[in-house]
Motif scaffolding. Structure first.
Motif, PDB file in Angstrom:
ATOM      1  N   VAL A   1       0.847  -1.200   0.000  1.00  0.00           N
ATOM      2  CA  VAL A   1       0.000   0.000   0.000  1.00  0.00           C
ATOM      3  C   VAL A   1       0.879   1.245   0.000  1.00  0.00           C
ATOM      4  CG1 VAL A   1      -1.629   1.364   1.372  1.00  0.00           C
ATOM      5  CG2 VAL A   1      -1.971  -1.105   1.110  1.00  0.00           C
ATOM      6  N   PHE A   2       1.920   1.234   0.819  1.00  0.00           N
ATOM      7  CA  PHE A   2       2.794   2.394   0.947  1.00  0.00           C
ATOM      8  C   PHE A   2       3.782   2.487  -0.215  1.00  0.00           C
ATOM      9  CE2 PHE A   2       1.439   1.112   5.207  1.00  0.00           C
ATOM     10  CZ  PHE A   2       0.796   2.273   5.604  1.00  0.00           C
ATOM     11  N   LEU A   3       4.259   1.357  -0.680  1.00  0.00           N
ATOM     12  CA  LEU A   3       5.175   1.376  -1.825  1.00  0.00           C
ATOM     13  C   LEU A   3       4.472   1.925  -3.058  1.00  0.00           C
ATOM     14  CD1 LEU A   3       7.772  -1.327  -2.746  1.00  0.00           C
ATOM     15  CD2 LEU A   3       6.364  -0.306  -4.516  1.00  0.00           C
ATOM     16  N   TRP A   4       3.251   1.472  -3.301  1.00  0.00           N
ATOM     17  CA  TRP A   4       2.512   1.939  -4.473  1.00  0.00           C
ATOM     18  C   TRP A   4       2.162   3.421  -4.361  1.00  0.00           C
ATOM     19  CZ3 TRP A   4      -0.976  -2.997  -4.359  1.00  0.00           C
ATOM     20  CH2 TRP A   4      -0.284  -4.050  -4.984  1.00  0.00           C
ATOM     21  N   LEU A   5       1.821   3.876  -3.148  1.00  0.00           N
ATOM     22  CA  LEU A   5       1.571   5.304  -2.957  1.00  0.00           C
ATOM     23  C   LEU A   5       2.827   6.112  -3.276  1.00  0.00           C
ATOM     24  CD1 LEU A   5      -0.522   5.642   0.330  1.00  0.00           C
ATOM     25  CD2 LEU A   5      -1.113   6.614  -1.894  1.00  0.00           C
ATOM     26  N   ALA A   6       3.965   5.630  -2.796  1.00  0.00           N
ATOM     27  CA  ALA A   6       5.227   6.329  -3.042  1.00  0.00           C
ATOM     28  C   ALA A   6       5.537   6.398  -4.531  1.00  0.00           C
ATOM     29  CB  ALA A   6       6.360   5.637  -2.287  1.00  0.00           C
ATOM     30  N   GLU A   7       5.309   5.293  -5.238  1.00  0.00           N
ATOM     31  CA  GLU A   7       5.551   5.281  -6.677  1.00  0.00           C
ATOM     32  C   GLU A   7       4.606   6.229  -7.408  1.00  0.00           C
ATOM     33  OE1 GLU A   7       7.425   0.895  -7.679  1.00  0.00           O
ATOM     34  OE2 GLU A   7       5.253   1.189  -7.886  1.00  0.00           O
TER      35      GLU A   7
END
Length: 258
Positions: free
Chosen positions: A212-218
């Motif tokens: 969830v956080f990795l995709w938000l960061a990307e």
């Protein structure tokens, strides 16, 4: 598991701050933590321990060939309410003991009471000590700030005062990392246009939760932005799930870690 899932799991291992911040931590537990940091699929980004264990963690990692693993520690933790002179004393000692990263708790209670100046002063003072020696990661305790406007204000002030990372949580309160807080913080980083990283911490136990956080960061800062210099996961039990998915021997569960 698909090839894509395996790729994400490997990436997550390399972004992990493997953490033990328990009241009953002892030398044996920290040595064990350092061994776990050298996983069968490569080392984690950092281990995060209480200040009294910094030298032990550094020496243990070096003996294991883990010089690339950073040693992080916490100051003003977990209350965020210690006198500034005490925080600076803690920080200076941790740096002298070999800490590569300082995770300092922002005085969020002061901000809740309408005092934004204390947070700015703390980050500026800690940055002066860390400059050229260690990364400064500022823990905003977003689950206690709650109000999106306060989360944005704390993020903006911490970035302006010199934070190298902004981090959601101590892991010691009821609400820790959330997607809502993460989006606000990542957008503040994007708007500032500075080389500041983001660290969600607390509550992540599985790869989907971390993604969830990795995709938000990307989505907000771009795929090229995502690296250990800009994104970390503050967790320990997450490693078990990642290694299980990769078919590697899982690390033992570490109770109380965030």
């Amino acid at each position: 598991m698909t090839d894509n899932d395996e790729s994400y799991a490997r990436r997550a291992v390399a972004l992990l701050d493997l953490t033990s911040l328990n009241d009953d931590d002892d030398d044996a537990r920290i040595v064990e933590l350092c061994h776990k940091a050298m996983t069968p699929v490569g080392p984690v980004a950092a281990v995060c321990v209480y200040p009294r264990f910094v030298a032990l963690a550094r020496n243990t990692l070096d003996a294991l060939g883990g010089q690339q693993v950073q040693v992080a520690t916490v100051t003003n933790f977990p209350s965020g309410a210690e006198p500034l002179e005490n925080v600076l004393l803690q920080t200076r000692q941790a740096l002298d003991d070999g800490a590569d990263e300082i995770d300092v708790v922002y005085p969020y209670r002061a901000l809740l009471a309408g005092d934004a100046a204390s947070g700015v002063a703390l980050v500026k003072s800690c940055k002066a000590l860390c400059a050229g020696r260690a990364l400064l990661k500022v823990i905003l305790e977003t689950g206690e700030l709650v109000d999106p406007l306060l989360i944005r204000r704390a993020s903006q002030d911490a970035i302006a005062a010199g934070a190298d990372f902004i981090k959601t949580s101590t892991g010691k309160v009821k609400v820790n990392a959330t997607a809502e807080a993460a989006e606000i913080m990542l957008n503040c980083i994007a708007v500032a246009g500075t080389d500041v990283g983001f660290k969600p911490a607390g509550g992540m136990k599985t790869l989907p939760e971390a993604l969830v956080f990795l995709w938000l960061a990307e989505r907000i800062n771009g795929a090229d932005w995502v690296s250990p210099r800009h994104l970390r996961f503050g967790a320990s039990s997450l490693l078990n799930d990642l290694l299980r998915r990769l078919g590697a021997a899982p690390a033992a569960t570490m109770e109380g870690a965030y």
